[in-house]
Scaffold this motif. Sequence first.
Motif, PDB file in Angstrom:
ATOM      1  N   VAL A 630      15.126  -8.588 -10.555  1.00  0.00           N
ATOM      2  CA  VAL A 630      15.410  -7.315 -11.218  1.00  0.00           C
ATOM      3  C   VAL A 630      14.266  -6.932 -12.153  1.00  0.00           C
ATOM      4  O   VAL A 630      13.863  -5.760 -12.230  1.00  0.00           O
ATOM      5  N   ARG A 631      13.718  -7.917 -12.873  1.00  0.00           N
ATOM      6  CA  ARG A 631      12.587  -7.624 -13.750  1.00  0.00           C
ATOM      7  C   ARG A 631      11.382  -7.151 -12.951  1.00  0.00           C
ATOM      8  O   ARG A 631      10.644  -6.274 -13.404  1.00  0.00           O
ATOM      9  N   TRP A 632      11.177  -7.712 -11.770  1.00  0.00           N
ATOM     10  CA  TRP A 632      10.072  -7.223 -10.930  1.00  0.00           C
ATOM     11  C   TRP A 632      10.366  -5.804 -10.442  1.00  0.00           C
ATOM     12  O   TRP A 632       9.462  -4.978 -10.330  1.00  0.00           O
ATOM     13  N   ALA A 633      11.628  -5.519 -10.146  1.00  0.00           N
ATOM     14  CA  ALA A 633      11.991  -4.169  -9.717  1.00  0.00           C
ATOM     15  C   ALA A 633      11.695  -3.150 -10.817  1.00  0.00           C
ATOM     16  O   ALA A 633      11.233  -2.033 -10.549  1.00  0.00           O
ATOM     17  N   THR A 634      11.942  -3.522 -12.076  1.00  0.00           N
ATOM     18  CA  THR A 634      11.640  -2.600 -13.170  1.00  0.00           C
ATOM     19  C   THR A 634      10.137  -2.472 -13.375  1.00  0.00           C
ATOM     20  O   THR A 634       9.639  -1.400 -13.716  1.00  0.00           O
ATOM     21  N   GLN A 635       9.392  -3.566 -13.161  1.00  0.00           N
ATOM     22  CA  GLN A 635       7.937  -3.490 -13.253  1.00  0.00           C
ATOM     23  C   GLN A 635       7.370  -2.538 -12.200  1.00  0.00           C
ATOM     24  O   GLN A 635       6.370  -1.857 -12.434  1.00  0.00           O
ATOM     25  N   LEU A 636       8.012  -2.491 -11.048  1.00  0.00           N
ATOM     26  CA  LEU A 636       7.545  -1.629  -9.960  1.00  0.00           C
ATOM     27  C   LEU A 636       8.170  -0.243 -10.042  1.00  0.00           C
ATOM     28  O   LEU A 636       8.081   0.539  -9.100  1.00  0.00           O
ATOM     29  N   GLN A 637       8.814   0.031 -11.169  1.00  0.00           N
ATOM     30  CA  GLN A 637       9.329   1.366 -11.491  1.00  0.00           C
ATOM     31  C   GLN A 637      10.365   1.876 -10.486  1.00  0.00           C
ATOM     32  O   GLN A 637      10.342   3.032 -10.071  1.00  0.00           O
ATOM     33  N   LEU A 638      11.289   0.988 -10.134  1.00  0.00           N
ATOM     34  CA  LEU A 638      12.405   1.384  -9.275  1.00  0.00           C
ATOM     35  C   LEU A 638      13.622   1.805 -10.096  1.00  0.00           C
ATOM     36  O   LEU A 638      14.675   2.088  -9.522  1.00  0.00           O
ATOM     37  N   THR A 639      13.483   1.811 -11.397  1.00  0.00           N
ATOM     38  CA  THR A 639      14.642   2.079 -12.251  1.00  0.00           C
ATOM     39  C   THR A 639      14.459   3.341 -13.093  1.00  0.00           C
ATOM     40  O   THR A 639      13.387   3.607 -13.613  1.00  0.00           O
ATOM     41  N   PRO A 853       4.691 -11.499  -5.984  1.00  0.00           N
ATOM     42  CA  PRO A 853       4.971 -10.210  -6.624  1.00  0.00           C
ATOM     43  C   PRO A 853       3.994  -9.771  -7.694  1.00  0.00           C
ATOM     44  O   PRO A 853       3.822  -8.573  -7.890  1.00  0.00           O
ATOM     45  N   ALA A 854       3.352 -10.695  -8.426  1.00  0.00           N
ATOM     46  CA  ALA A 854       2.562 -10.282  -9.584  1.00  0.00           C
ATOM     47  C   ALA A 854       1.491  -9.260  -9.221  1.00  0.00           C
ATOM     48  O   ALA A 854       1.300  -8.270  -9.921  1.00  0.00           O
ATOM     49  N   ASN A 855       0.800  -9.475  -8.122  1.00  0.00           N
ATOM     50  CA  ASN A 855      -0.317  -8.598  -7.809  1.00  0.00           C
ATOM     51  C   ASN A 855       0.108  -7.286  -7.166  1.00  0.00           C
ATOM     52  O   ASN A 855      -0.726  -6.460  -6.847  1.00  0.00           O
ATOM     53  N   LEU A 856       1.390  -7.100  -6.979  1.00  0.00           N
ATOM     54  CA  LEU A 856       1.851  -5.802  -6.487  1.00  0.00           C
ATOM     55  C   LEU A 856       1.650  -4.708  -7.523  1.00  0.00           C
ATOM     56  O   LEU A 856       1.669  -3.534  -7.200  1.00  0.00           O
ATOM     57  N   LEU A 857       1.451  -5.111  -8.765  1.00  0.00           N
ATOM     58  CA  LEU A 857       1.298  -4.098  -9.804  1.00  0.00           C
ATOM     59  C   LEU A 857       0.089  -3.213  -9.544  1.00  0.00           C
ATOM     60  O   LEU A 857       0.086  -2.035  -9.848  1.00  0.00           O
TER      61      LEU A 857
END
Length: 894
Positions: A630-639, A853-857
């Motif tokens: 969920v924290r990764w989802a928020t980092q990827l601005q899905l929220t 996931p980290a480098n997806l930013l």
Amino acid sequence: MKIRVLSMLLCICMLAGMISVTTNAATAVTKFTITMDKPSIGGMPADTASVPETESTYVKDVSWKGKFDSRGRFVKGQAYIVSITVGIKDGQDKYIQKSGSSATINGEKATVSSVSADKKEAVITKMYSVLSVDGAAILEKLDVDVNLISITVPSPVAGQLPSKTATLQDNAKTVVSNIEWRGRLSHDGTFIAGTEYTAIFKVVIKSEHKDVSYTLTDQSKITVNGEQSKVRKENNREAYVTHTFKTPIPEGQIDMSYVLTKEQADHYFVDNHNDEVIFNQEFVDYLSENFAFKNETAPVDIFLSSYYNRADPEYQLGYVKRILIDYDIGDGGGFAEWCHEMEEVWIAPDVAFGMVDESGKYLARDGVFLSALDGRVRKSYYGSGGANVGTFKVFVSKDVCPDGWYSIHTKADKEIDTDEVRNYSGVTFQLYLYEGDVYEAFKKGESAAELWCPGHKFINPIITPDRVAEYRDCQHPTTYYYSCKFCNTCEYNPKHTFKEADHYDVYSIEKMEHVYGDRVLSDKNFAGINSKGEKVYFKQCIYCGINPKDDFFSYSEEDFKKEFAEYYGKPGYEYVTYEWHMERLKKSWDSYFDKMVMVATTEAAAPDGFAVYSDRETTAKLSSWATDEVRWATQLQLTDKALLGSDYTKGCTREQFVSVAVKMVERMLGKELEAASAGTFTDTDSIYVRKAVKAGITNGTSPTTFSPKDTLTRAQMATFLYRALQYVRNNSDVRYTVYDSALANYTDSKQIPDWAVKSMEFMNALGLIKGTSDTTIAPNNTCTIEQALIVAYRSLDADDIGWYQSLNEFHNNPGGYLGGTTNKFFSVGIGGTAAYTSYTNADRYWSNKPHTPANLLDGKDVWRESNALPVIEPFTGIQSAVPLEDFMPIKDVD
């Protein structure tokens, strides 16, 4: 003396610095305008030229090159080169720059040929032709270097045939040969979309030009369609040119240069090829005449190489599982690595199994070797550096080898001690003895023979995946079960195992240490704030989950006493205390922390740390199991934080969910979705709802209502996200893997509504929606906000999940057929090791972990950059990795 030398060096450095400053302050001169008297028949060469008074240069010298008459006048029918030297005027703080410079003489383009070392002078040249009357003789040709040749080649277009001709912008100087094209073409010989091609042709300078003799130099440039090409000069008049093109991909199509269709993949898939082949004389004659060697009998390993049989897909023999050998092969032989998929090798009684000299002595060579019986020697021998997976079986007639492997020795049989039976460590064959006709036995299979073993002796250290006792972690190396040294049956005794280093001189021993690779956004991994104000987290061990800090400071007083036992408490070493040592560790940690962790940013990870955006963190209530994703989802601005609220464990409403789905689609497409008109529904005017309706992701609950506050079931969530992913597919080059439904594995799959079955099949097969237990998928349970976010987050990589097939030789081969086996190995996996599992062309594996996931930013996938494809190793089911370039995804491209 030393002081004097240092003073001199200091003065020199200061002078050099002053010179550097002066140069940097000067202004570059890049444009030159020159006028002079033009040459004419019978005229005298101009010895002066001028530049405008406003320019910073002056003309220093004028010289001519060419054939003049006895009085030094221009001659008709000749060509001349004028060289004009210009210099910077005194008092001008300027210098001449050749790069990007331009010059004209009498308004016509000239060339800045050279610039002096001090950049204060330049030589400008131009060629003139003095026209001759018709029929006038040419007295002499002038040698001129060719600086640029411009060529136009029709660019490849999908569906069109390759062009054979090129066009020259100035065809007075050169000619070009027909074009030869390199690259994979379609079955009708046309270009394929998204495929790379190379055009190769020859450029030749014309020798019959009447005024000038042109010459190619190492500095000559040749452009194709305005781009500089690779040039290989043969001599001063000929050169080969190569230029690379890539055919554009029409809108809505995908790049087929890296994708296999299901039909292509199935055609080459190992399991779809011949299961068995009988190598009798008739079949061998057919192969020799049509595919391998003319008028020569080849050894078995040549026939089993699909390289020689690529013209006929029915005989891709590199993939057979069972073979029977019954022909006179002379002195030829065949290796164990003939065929990666080999399970059974049957040897007819009249075919020798082994390579021996006339005295009966065996030659020391690895591999299965076959030779014709000479009537004197009947012995069997096997040794292999291959056969990396499992154990395959060799069947020999009991008449030929009645005593099994005893007969491989040069000693008399009665002298043989069973402990001396020759068998190489690592060999994974088993010997079976059959009786009677080999063809009848071959039909019956293993049941027609008996495994040979004089008595198990479990001392053979075979390293294969099916013999792994325990995989490595950060504390223990991989261990294997021993096998019988005679028949290679695996013992599977947990009390009798070995490590690779116990028996083999290995190049790289498994090191027992933490491997900091996983990026988990947990509170325990928080490291601090970097210089950009971003949050930095520790990477954690892929095996045990510990991070570097927790590991570093887990050093106890007991550990200290063991390590410093020779000093602890001894006279003179009173200062060697636990506190003293921990202070030393603290200093060491601070340096490590700054260099290995806190240098991480959102643009680039550090060796043991990674960064995320501080303003994208969530403070909403979460279940412990959902925190990381969920924290990764928020980092990827899905929220949309305001819409989703502060408790993500609650049921997800229809309006909340479409906001997540729309943000997911917009991220995948890289653009904002269009929205339906305002007022579409009477109970909500949400922009997310209107975008979702326009894209076909969802409908209303009635023609005028959407019911935005109703909660979703898991089946409804799967349906919405499936439609969202299909919208991405229909509006981009994204395609998804082929798959088989796994819903039958769940006892409650019958509860899935008919309208949701296809969606649930897809989402579950790709691992995007998993079961709530091993046997249930709970389609009608309420979908929570955190569940919705997790599935949407996983769905970002839906196009990278699925089946991949190793087809690198097919991919690079215009003929389209495979070229032999590769027999490569799995590397140490992500979360485990694959214990030397090998793969070859047309092997197929499932990849379910496509990214870190980290480098997806910043839009980068670690697994692509590291050239590693995470896959499920089929023999053990563990997560492993193979080289990405050897595999192509299998996609549903229709």
